[in-house]
Enzyme design. Structure first.
Site, PDB file in Angstrom:
ATOM      1  N   CYS A  44      36.972  46.296  46.712  1.00 18.43           N
ATOM      2  CA  CYS A  44      38.051  46.200  45.720  1.00 18.43           C
ATOM      3  C   CYS A  44      39.048  47.345  45.872  1.00 18.43           C
ATOM      4  O   CYS A  44      40.137  47.301  45.293  1.00 18.43           O
ATOM      5  CB  CYS A  44      37.479  46.215  44.305  1.00 18.43           C
ATOM      6  SG  CYS A  44      36.309  44.895  43.981  1.00 18.43           S
ATOM      7  N   ASP A 287      29.038  36.481  46.765  1.00 24.09           N
ATOM      8  CA  ASP A 287      30.146  35.547  46.973  1.00 24.09           C
ATOM      9  C   ASP A 287      29.787  34.328  47.816  1.00 24.09           C
ATOM     10  O   ASP A 287      30.557  33.364  47.868  1.00 24.09           O
ATOM     11  CB  ASP A 287      31.328  36.268  47.638  1.00 24.09           C
ATOM     12  CG  ASP A 287      31.926  37.348  46.752  1.00 24.09           C
ATOM     13  OD1 ASP A 287      31.484  37.477  45.592  1.00 24.09           O
ATOM     14  OD2 ASP A 287      32.826  38.056  47.224  1.00 24.09           O
ATOM     15  N   ALA A 305      33.139  40.994  42.205  1.00 23.20           N
ATOM     16  CA  ALA A 305      32.177  42.050  42.513  1.00 23.20           C
ATOM     17  C   ALA A 305      31.142  42.257  41.414  1.00 23.20           C
ATOM     18  O   ALA A 305      29.965  42.487  41.690  1.00 23.20           O
ATOM     19  CB  ALA A 305      32.917  43.361  42.782  1.00 23.20           C
TER      20      ALA A 305
END
Lengths: 452, 452
Positions: A44, A287, A305
């Site tokens: 991120c 994911d 996340a």
């Protein structure tokens, strides 16, 4: 001999699985295979790295391989690409990329955790030219940064106005490039309702980003030097010496599918609430997996996340044979700070609520984020609720810096608890003139909705 | 003739009662009696006014008398002091202070709402000297500001280290005074656990405030000019040319008690969850009333603006004969931004939990408020939970600016919903590297507590 837990994927979910497994099973051999050059980094943070705010890239590394080895007795093998899972033999075939050479080896497992994450979608089938990049992984961002550092780019085209595309557009503006942002859909941030997402447009334009909604990226055009010189779109060619394709993500399921694991209706790996796949000895997290929406109960795919880390912990605990852990699903809570604004959502959007068959009503208001005499920070809050039950279904916000992220959290807790409007209105929230409003915008929205 | 709703008290609770009553009963005559010179002001902003951050004082006025008259057809009468309630005759005897003269009149009511608020406690019985002030009301703050503006003070002694005393100490430092802060108890902010409140001490000292815990204020000593020159305390005389007594508040119940209304065990006016007093036609709301704690169910007295406004709305709705409204009680959620820190609490403190007979355990941690690569903001979170049920009972936090207030809200929602540690751990909260941590401190505390 001690049990071996093998984990494929060394970013968020994989490493939280490994760490939890270690605590549950002190004697297990735990090995993490990461195909990239680096494990345990904050993906991120890549946009901030590309913006030049975080440097060098290694600052994004959370824990070193040595930390995992010495502090947690977890073997983290980078450059190890899993090629095939052989469930019948409880074995994984692995390509080891090292010093420019590739060797194959096979690793046994007693329990396997698949945390292969998501892969970058591509805007078009045409192979990338020099100057065409993506920015979702360590390696992609490294290549993009090298390109930015090595020669002077002037004009960038960013494909996709999801939150990663927006962060990328902002990063490239900070690096001094002209930026055109093209998006197939009519609005920014497709996961938010259009009415709310539209409120971000003035900040995008004010930052000098040229915003082109309803525009398909169709290919790229190279110059005589082999470098990209334009992005071809449904609205004509856009001159660009840099193209960053932020078309989004899709679950990385190749290994799982080949091994015969069941995929779900979203195309991601199907798991139960224990993060167990259709094979007893194989778990999956992050994911690459499908999960359930906490409001609808339906399968959904949300590559975020915060969920990945929790799913990893659940997978790691169960893979290691600990007390049964369960993952209750997601609300799709997301927030992003971009162009001086904070924006985010939790729960269902209006379209999602309708598609799931809920009766849904909307209450939107523009409100002060603090006492009027104390400051001028404001936010717009959009609340989605079910008229028949008066339950909160979702909430979206956009506002000045510092006004959104943790307000979304309060809404997320209320949705998880199934709270009704009248309960929200009467919540005892913190008030101080410089920090919050009286009533808080969520409570004002609940009140207004009840008056209808 | 149309019904008359009379409201005694024109600050938070009284005006929200009047406004709600107006919506419910379009034809009622609604009159608000405010004994002070100004109605509808943000009392929580007085410390910022005294610090010189908000000026003139009139900026704290939320709505003018004309606004209430013209927009809401609510008559707001300032300088109107209710002297006596005559429940048998549904009448209030009022002293009207105007142009230096006082006249008496009587006003009838069909329904009465008492919103007389709280009055300032005094540290000692000795009458104030010149230079001895309080700062809780419009009038007190006006006098204190006039004193600060008219002559050069050098040394202030502030009595009481609750949140108002702390804000006052900070305001006086900003005005350039030396400040000594004396407090009877051993810790700052008595409503928080000592261990957590102690973490504010370094910021108080760094701001140049001399902090004297365990010190009783016993009186003041005047000079030959009749002005205060020292505060006498159990630890000796403290030279001071300004004393601000922030000994706290107590419910203003004189009118109610004289009228025979029942007071509760806390000494405040007893009301049911409809904000109705022991007299059918009389409601009460705000700091003059007792309420219930949402965790213990027991009566408590918590003079906080957010609760007062909600209670006022409930009282106004019921007084006007609307659909029955109920106030569910409070968690005592409070936050304050002071000396560059944010600090606050929600739910039960450790002492409150023990006194209420709960088994209680503590989980405290110091945590990053954002991704390590994104910034350095931190907070300390102290979580109180019940081991036997694993329910969250309370939460306290202190941290850098912007890290506490809305995180407290998320905890407050979780406590209201009766959430267990394992549910908190799995909440889907917003993550962005610059805005929040992964996991969030509350979730990390829940996780650590569960591991015990």
């Amino acid at each position: 001999m001690s049990e071996r837990i093998l984990i494929i994927g060394g970013v968020a979910a994989g490493l939280s699985a490994a760490s939890r497994a270690r605590r549950i099973a002190p004697r297990a051999r735990i090995t993490v295979l990461e195909r990239g050059p680096v494990a345990s980094y904050g993906a991120c943070g890549l946009p901030a790295f590309l913006a030049g705010e975080i440097t060098p890239q290694e600052r994004l590394i959370v824990h070193s391989r040595e930390f995992f080895q010495e502090q947690r007795r977890i073997e983290v093998l980078t450059g190890h690409e899993a090629l095939e899972i052989l469930p019948g033999r409880r074995r994984v075939r692995v390509a080891v990329h090292q010093d420019g050479r590739t060797q194959e080896r096979e690793l046994d497992y007693d329990r396997l955790v698949i945390a292969t994450g998501a892969r970058s979608r591509r805007a078009c089938a045409q192979p990338p030219l020099l100057g065409v990049h993506q920015g979702n992984t360590w390696t992609q961002a490294k290549a993009l940064e090298a390109a930015l550092a090595s020669r002077r780019h002037r004009r960038a085209a960013v494909i996709g106005a999801g939150y990663i595309g927006l962060e990328m557009a902002e990063a490239l503006r900070r690096r001094g490039l002209e930026v055109v942002l093209v998006e197939r859909a009519a609005a920014l941030l497709g996961r938010l309702d259009e009415d709310l997402a539209a409120l971000l447009e003035p900040a995008v334009s004010a930052a000098g980003v040229v915003w082109k909604p309803g525009t398909n990226a169709e290919g790229w055009e190279g110059g005589s030097n082999g470098e990209v010189r334009a992005l071809q779109t449904s609205a004509g060619a856009i001159p660009a010496d840099l193209v960053v394709d932020c078309s989004g993500l899709e679950p990385e399921t190749g290994l799982a599918a080949t091994a015969g694991l069941r995929l779900g209706p979203t195309g991601a790996i199907a798991v139960d609430d224990r993060q167990q796949t259709s094979q007893f000895s194989i778990f999956a997290a992050g994911d690459c997996t499908e999960t359930r929406h906490r409001v609808t109960g339906a399968p959904c795919w949300m590559p975020l996340a915060a969920a990945a880390v929790k799913q990893g912990r659940v997978a790691g605990q169960n893979a290691a044979g600990g007390e049964m852990a369960r993952f209750p699903g997601v609300l799709g809570t997301l927030t992003v700070a971009v162009f001086g604004r904070e924006i985010g959502r939790t729960g269902l959007s209006q379209i999602e609520a309708r598609q799931a068959g809920f009766d849904v009503a909307v209450e939107q208001l523009d409100a002060a984020a603090q006492a009027g005499y104390s400051g001028k920070r404001r936010l717009t809050l959009r609340m989605l609720y079910q008229p028949s039950t008066r339950r909160l279904l979702g909430c979206q916000m956009i506002g000045d810096a510092g006004t959104v992220a943790h307000r979304l959290d309060a809404a997320a807790v209320a949705i998880s608890a199934g709270m009704r409007l009248e309960e929200i209105e009467m919540l005892d929230l913190a008030y101080a003139p410089s920090l919050s409003a009286l009533p808080e915008p969520l409570q004002m929205a609940a009140h207004n909705a009840r008056r209808r």
